[in-house]
Design a protein around this motif. Sequence first.
Motif, PDB file in Angstrom:
ATOM      1  N   GLY A 175     -58.975 -16.491 -82.310  1.00  0.00           N
ATOM      2  CA  GLY A 175     -57.923 -17.401 -81.861  1.00  0.00           C
ATOM      3  C   GLY A 175     -57.693 -17.350 -80.372  1.00  0.00           C
ATOM      4  N   ALA A 176     -57.483 -18.524 -79.770  1.00  0.00           N
ATOM      5  CA  ALA A 176     -57.120 -18.668 -78.355  1.00  0.00           C
ATOM      6  C   ALA A 176     -58.120 -17.996 -77.424  1.00  0.00           C
ATOM      7  CB  ALA A 176     -55.715 -18.118 -78.103  1.00  0.00           C
ATOM      8  N   GLY A 177     -59.402 -18.154 -77.720  1.00  0.00           N
ATOM      9  CA  GLY A 177     -60.429 -17.630 -76.836  1.00  0.00           C
ATOM     10  C   GLY A 177     -60.399 -16.128 -76.666  1.00  0.00           C
ATOM     11  N   GLY A 178     -59.932 -15.417 -77.680  1.00  0.00           N
ATOM     12  CA  GLY A 178     -59.849 -13.967 -77.611  1.00  0.00           C
ATOM     13  C   GLY A 178     -58.485 -13.448 -77.205  1.00  0.00           C
ATOM     14  N   ASN A 179     -57.565 -14.350 -76.866  1.00  0.00           N
ATOM     15  CA  ASN A 179     -56.244 -13.918 -76.404  1.00  0.00           C
ATOM     16  C   ASN A 179     -55.424 -13.239 -77.497  1.00  0.00           C
ATOM     17  OD1 ASN A 179     -56.641 -14.780 -73.792  1.00  0.00           O
ATOM     18  ND2 ASN A 179     -55.705 -16.782 -74.129  1.00  0.00           N
ATOM     19  N   LEU A 180     -55.547 -13.719 -78.731  1.00  0.00           N
ATOM     20  CA  LEU A 180     -54.770 -13.116 -79.819  1.00  0.00           C
ATOM     21  C   LEU A 180     -55.188 -11.653 -80.014  1.00  0.00           C
ATOM     22  CD1 LEU A 180     -54.644 -15.973 -82.491  1.00  0.00           C
ATOM     23  CD2 LEU A 180     -52.957 -15.379 -80.751  1.00  0.00           C
ATOM     24  N   ALA A 181     -56.493 -11.418 -80.007  1.00  0.00           N
ATOM     25  CA  ALA A 181     -56.993 -10.055 -80.170  1.00  0.00           C
ATOM     26  C   ALA A 181     -56.583  -9.174 -78.990  1.00  0.00           C
ATOM     27  CB  ALA A 181     -58.513 -10.074 -80.301  1.00  0.00           C
ATOM     28  N   THR A 182     -56.645  -9.741 -77.785  1.00  0.00           N
ATOM     29  CA  THR A 182     -56.263  -8.977 -76.597  1.00  0.00           C
ATOM     30  C   THR A 182     -54.783  -8.621 -76.644  1.00  0.00           C
ATOM     31  OG1 THR A 182     -57.935 -10.193 -75.342  1.00  0.00           O
ATOM     32  CG2 THR A 182     -56.329  -8.928 -74.071  1.00  0.00           C
ATOM     33  N   ASP A 183     -53.951  -9.560 -77.062  1.00  0.00           N
ATOM     34  CA  ASP A 183     -52.519  -9.310 -77.154  1.00  0.00           C
ATOM     35  C   ASP A 183     -52.221  -8.199 -78.163  1.00  0.00           C
ATOM     36  OD1 ASP A 183     -49.721 -10.240 -76.426  1.00  0.00           O
ATOM     37  OD2 ASP A 183     -49.657 -10.481 -78.592  1.00  0.00           O
ATOM     38  N   LEU A 184     -52.930  -8.199 -79.291  1.00  0.00           N
ATOM     39  CA  LEU A 184     -52.750  -7.136 -80.288  1.00  0.00           C
ATOM     40  C   LEU A 184     -53.085  -5.773 -79.686  1.00  0.00           C
ATOM     41  CD1 LEU A 184     -54.273  -8.671 -83.553  1.00  0.00           C
ATOM     42  CD2 LEU A 184     -51.897  -7.981 -83.195  1.00  0.00           C
TER      43      LEU A 184
END
Length: 325
Positions: free
Chosen positions: A72-81
């Motif tokens: 999701g969101a170009g990897g932003n969701l994973a980065t936020d987690l």
Amino acid sequence: MITRRGLAAMPVGLAMPYLPAYAQRASDYPNRPIRMIVGFAAGGGTDLTARTMQPRLQQALGGAILIDNRPGAGGNLATDLTVRAAPDGYTLLMGTIAALAINPTIYTNLSFNPQTDLTPISQAGSILNVLVVPADRPWRTVAELIAAAKAAPDTITYGSSGVGGAGHLAGALLDQMAGIKTVHVPYRGGGPLMSDMVGGKIDYAFSTAPTAIPQIEGGKLRALAVPTLQRSSLLPDVPTVAETLPGYEVGNWYALVGPKGLPQPIVDKLNAAMRATLADPEVRAHLGRHGVEPVSSAADELARFIREETAKWAPIVRASGASAN
């Protein structure tokens, strides 16, 4: 009340409870499964790289690693987690050029800064992308694709594994340098993108080699070019985009990072495990067959690399017009 002098005079065994739990456990890390987050769906290049490294990395660390796909969101969701996780070494991110260097320019409302809110651990590799089209499309060269796009602006579509990724940037840069207008279609990873490419729903894509090459070899896709300045030894007969548009180049890479504040002993242990994993002949051979060049680095080298890549791509991203909107 316990004063600083009193705390200093306390026996070590009594003083230890005042330290964060993750600091106490650094010496026997890991003692439970580690979650490695991948910001894209299963089947893409990031996922393949993580899963190829997983068994050898587990062996080097002496503990289990669980791959957690959070697209999701170009990897932003994973980065936020990852940013929000405890800095104890049990939540890591297989980051990409998008999440760590490009998205801060493309997204204007990020809740984090990759350079200050993450702990660099080690690079993981650089990966080849390939400009592919479905086998039923008439184009056999980059020049023919450009000519078709000029003849029918805003009708030819290109897919990517998400806004801000190397595939998105490659398509946007092609538009800019060739003077064409195409339509970007973002996906939640290379796997879903490849499914629609093979089905002929998308006109072209700069796909990662791990997902593209099996389809090229199976005759379902045609490779037109690679976005590197030199031809790839993996696809020696495939020209570069630069042979048609001089100076065209878009790279792609992966790196392992953790939350801000990861204790140095844990960073050191993870870095050593990454180096051992990426030096393993079987891991190198498997990644190499899929277009991934294993690359490890010291943590401070990765921090510098991310800063340099962010500075390098920011003006190019702005000039290309690529955005999350």
